[in-house]
Design a protein around this motif. Structure first.
Motif, PDB file in Angstrom:
ATOM      1  N   VAL A 315      17.981  -2.952   0.983  1.00  0.00           N
ATOM      2  CA  VAL A 315      18.757  -3.625   2.038  1.00  0.00           C
ATOM      3  C   VAL A 315      18.563  -5.141   1.937  1.00  0.00           C
ATOM      4  N   LEU A 316      17.334  -5.569   1.673  1.00  0.00           N
ATOM      5  CA  LEU A 316      17.066  -7.015   1.581  1.00  0.00           C
ATOM      6  C   LEU A 316      17.695  -7.607   0.318  1.00  0.00           C
ATOM      7  N   GLU A 317      17.691  -6.828  -0.765  1.00  0.00           N
ATOM      8  CA  GLU A 317      18.376  -7.307  -1.979  1.00  0.00           C
ATOM      9  C   GLU A 317      19.874  -7.448  -1.714  1.00  0.00           C
ATOM     10  N   ALA A 318      20.445  -6.496  -0.970  1.00  0.00           N
ATOM     11  CA  ALA A 318      21.883  -6.567  -0.647  1.00  0.00           C
ATOM     12  C   ALA A 318      22.155  -7.818   0.183  1.00  0.00           C
ATOM     13  N   ARG A 319      21.258  -8.085   1.146  1.00  0.00           N
ATOM     14  CA  ARG A 319      21.474  -9.279   1.982  1.00  0.00           C
ATOM     15  C   ARG A 319      21.449 -10.541   1.123  1.00  0.00           C
ATOM     16  N   SER A 320      20.495 -10.599   0.179  1.00  0.00           N
ATOM     17  CA  SER A 320      20.389 -11.829  -0.616  1.00  0.00           C
ATOM     18  C   SER A 320      21.638 -12.023  -1.477  1.00  0.00           C
ATOM     19  N   GLU A 321      22.389 -10.938  -1.699  1.00  0.00           N
ATOM     20  CA  GLU A 321      23.653 -11.084  -2.431  1.00  0.00           C
ATOM     21  C   GLU A 321      24.849 -11.075  -1.476  1.00  0.00           C
ATOM     22  N   ARG A 322      24.541 -11.332  -0.206  1.00  0.00           N
ATOM     23  CA  ARG A 322      25.569 -11.393   0.859  1.00  0.00           C
ATOM     24  C   ARG A 322      26.383 -10.098   0.947  1.00  0.00           C
ATOM     25  N   GLU A 323      25.744  -9.001   0.645  1.00  0.00           N
ATOM     26  CA  GLU A 323      26.423  -7.705   0.712  1.00  0.00           C
ATOM     27  C   GLU A 323      26.106  -7.054   2.054  1.00  0.00           C
ATOM     28  N   ASP A 324      26.983  -6.220   2.527  1.00  0.00           N
ATOM     29  CA  ASP A 324      26.804  -5.490   3.780  1.00  0.00           C
ATOM     30  C   ASP A 324      25.641  -4.490   3.624  1.00  0.00           C
ATOM     31  N   PRO A 325      24.594  -4.557   4.500  1.00  0.00           N
ATOM     32  CA  PRO A 325      23.449  -3.645   4.335  1.00  0.00           C
ATOM     33  C   PRO A 325      23.810  -2.174   4.562  1.00  0.00           C
ATOM     34  N   GLY A 326      24.949  -1.936   5.236  1.00  0.00           N
ATOM     35  CA  GLY A 326      25.351  -0.553   5.501  1.00  0.00           C
ATOM     36  C   GLY A 326      26.277   0.011   4.434  1.00  0.00           C
ATOM     37  N   ALA A 327      26.542  -0.784   3.387  1.00  0.00           N
ATOM     38  CA  ALA A 327      27.501  -0.335   2.366  1.00  0.00           C
ATOM     39  C   ALA A 327      26.972   0.911   1.664  1.00  0.00           C
ATOM     40  N   LEU A 328      27.869   1.853   1.439  1.00  0.00           N
ATOM     41  CA  LEU A 328      27.469   3.121   0.822  1.00  0.00           C
ATOM     42  C   LEU A 328      26.856   2.903  -0.566  1.00  0.00           C
ATOM     43  N   ARG A 329      27.313   1.874  -1.290  1.00  0.00           N
ATOM     44  CA  ARG A 329      26.766   1.610  -2.631  1.00  0.00           C
ATOM     45  C   ARG A 329      25.262   1.355  -2.545  1.00  0.00           C
ATOM     46  N   VAL A 330      24.849   0.563  -1.533  1.00  0.00           N
ATOM     47  CA  VAL A 330      23.435   0.219  -1.352  1.00  0.00           C
ATOM     48  C   VAL A 330      22.648   1.484  -0.981  1.00  0.00           C
TER      49      VAL A 330
END
Ligand SMILES: Cc1cc2nc3c(=O)[nH]c(=O)nc-3n(C[C@H](O)[C@H](O)[C@H](O)COP(=O)(O)OP(=O)(O)OC[C@H]3O[C@@H](n4cnc5c(N)ncnc54)[C@H](O)[C@@H]3O)c2cc1C
Length: 400
Positions: A315-330
């Protein structure tokens, strides 16, 4: 609707508390729903019987969550070795795993459940997390957020984590199915004074009608987990204290001398739970909500803390890439990582239960003799010790 959290965690048990603390310390806006917040047991009060053995990997995760200093102290015992034997052999022939053999100071720690949970929730709130004493009721997943109905009103978050234990209401609400199996065993848990010192050793005897473990406590007593077939367990709890002590001393093969009850006997019916999927859009399950294993290997919390650290990392890696933390990919990445690890551990634990604790056929006899064989093979022993230390498999950063 009042607030949109980055993450809403249902359940502030040790696993939810750990996920919440790791995420809050990384500046996410996190809320935990927990209707039963415990307090750290006051200094000088007797140790509670309900304890968990945590691995060195779990220690590292708790350090990453800045919680270790709240946990470690006079109520925690580091254990240095394990002695495991089958009822068909004398205790002197036990399989022994010693931390010194792999150059470690200990194999892990025995900690009261309540202390672990309370310390994590204290750190969570100290780090700025919001703890709400409410029950989860239901949720609905929208395009940008999840709306959560609770006994304290409606809340909203980009990601909901179900950490609400074996009978997870979140799992049910999001429609994730699970295989639930009955071990037909009940675990009896109690604090026991033993004639001989426990020697900072976890003792475990496999029997045809179950498994008996003595976990060493900091005050010199031991906490037993006696996983017995249901009929035997019912007899054992119906006995007087004196009769129970006689049975316990006999079942332990007098390895620690005579035994004396110093607490009530608590019982836990044992079930196996395995969710078929751990994630859906904007929702993920961790800890016992995703999987429950037999307690004979002392792995439930350890697996759950690894879930928490893995999900927090992704989730924190997704945030650092400005990605949605709830995204199914993550979330799928989390599921792929943890589900195979948990399946491996769960299968290994079930095999121990089937062949060592219950079996009578040729395969079982092979497994029982195998204990002596493992004892003579340093390589296989190292493999087992690494599993106990929690350093096997692919670890999230927090556990390294
Ligand atoms: C006898 C026994 C011995 C064990 N020994 C060990 C051991 O030595 N080592 C080990 O690693 N594991 C051990 N375990 C397993 C371990 O106890 C569990 O794996 C662990 O407690 C799971 O933690 P959790 O946070 O996922 O779930 P839980 O501890 O079950 O916490 C779930 C939390 O969710 C909350 N909750 C539930 N429903 C709701 C709701 N609707 N709304 C809001 N909150 C809710 C509850 O109040 C609770 O605080 C043992 C288990 C047993 C039975």
């Amino acid at each position: 609707m009042t607030d949109i959290y980055d993450v809403l965690i249902v359940g502030g048990g040790p696993v939810g508390g750990c996920a919440g603390t790791l995420l809050t310390r990384a500046s996410l806006r996190v809320c935990i729903l927990e209707p039963r917040r415990p307090e750290v047991p006051p200094i000088g009060t007797p140790l509670e019987a309900r304890v968990v053995a945590i691995s060195r990997a779990s220690e590292r995760i708790l350090r990453s969550a800045a919680t270790w200093d709240r946990v470690i102290g006079s109520r925690v015992e580091a254990y240095e070795r394990m002695r495991i034997w089958h009822e068909s052999t004398p205790p002197a022939n036990a399989l022994v795993f010693d931390a010194a053999d792999v150059g470690e100071p200990n194999l892990g720690y025995i900690i009261e459940n309540r202390l672990l949970q309370a310390a994590l929730l204290d750190e969570f709130t100290a780090a700025g997390g919001e703890l709400i004493a409410a029950d989860f009721r239901d949720l609905s997943v929208g395009a940008d957020a999840v709306t959560v109905e609770t006994s304290a009103g409606i809340l909203s978050a980009k990601l909901v984590i179900g950490a609400d234990g074996a009978r997870s209401a979140v799992r049910e609400s999001i429609g994730l199915t699970a295989s639930v199996g009955d071990f037909n065993e009940t675990a009896i848990v109690a604090t026991i004074a033993t004639q001989h010192p426990h020697e900072k050793t976890a003792w475990q005897r496999f029997m045809r009608k179950g498994t008996l473990a003595f976990l060493p406590l900091a005050d010199g007593t031991s906490s037993i987990v006696w996983s017995a077939d249901n009929d035997l367990a019912a007899n054992l709890v119906a006995m007087s204290a004196a009769e129970f002590e006689t049975e316990l001393t006999r079942a332990s093969d007098v390895a620690l001398g005579s035994t004396r009850l110093v607490s009530e006997r608590m019982t836990f019916p044992l079930k196996r739970v395995s969710a078929h999927r751990y994630v859906t859009q904007r929702c993920a399950l961790i800890g016992d909500a995703a999987h429950v294993v037999h307690p004979l290997a002392g792995q439930g919390v350890n697996l759950g803390l690894l879930d928490a650290a893995t999900l927090a990392q992704l989730v924190l890696e997704a945030r650092s890439e400005r990605e949605d933390p709830g995204a199914l990919r993550v979330l799928r990445q989390y599921e792929r990582w943890r589900k195979s690890e948990v399946a491996f551990m769960s299968t290994a634990i079930d095999a121990f239960d089937r062949f060592l604790a219950h079996g009578g056929g040729p395969l079982s006899r092979l497994a029982q003799h195998g204990l002596g064989w493992v004892n003579r093979s340093q390589q296989i022993k190292r493999l087992f010790v690494n599993r106990a230390l929690g350093v096997a498999g692919e670890l999230p950063h927090a556990a390294r």
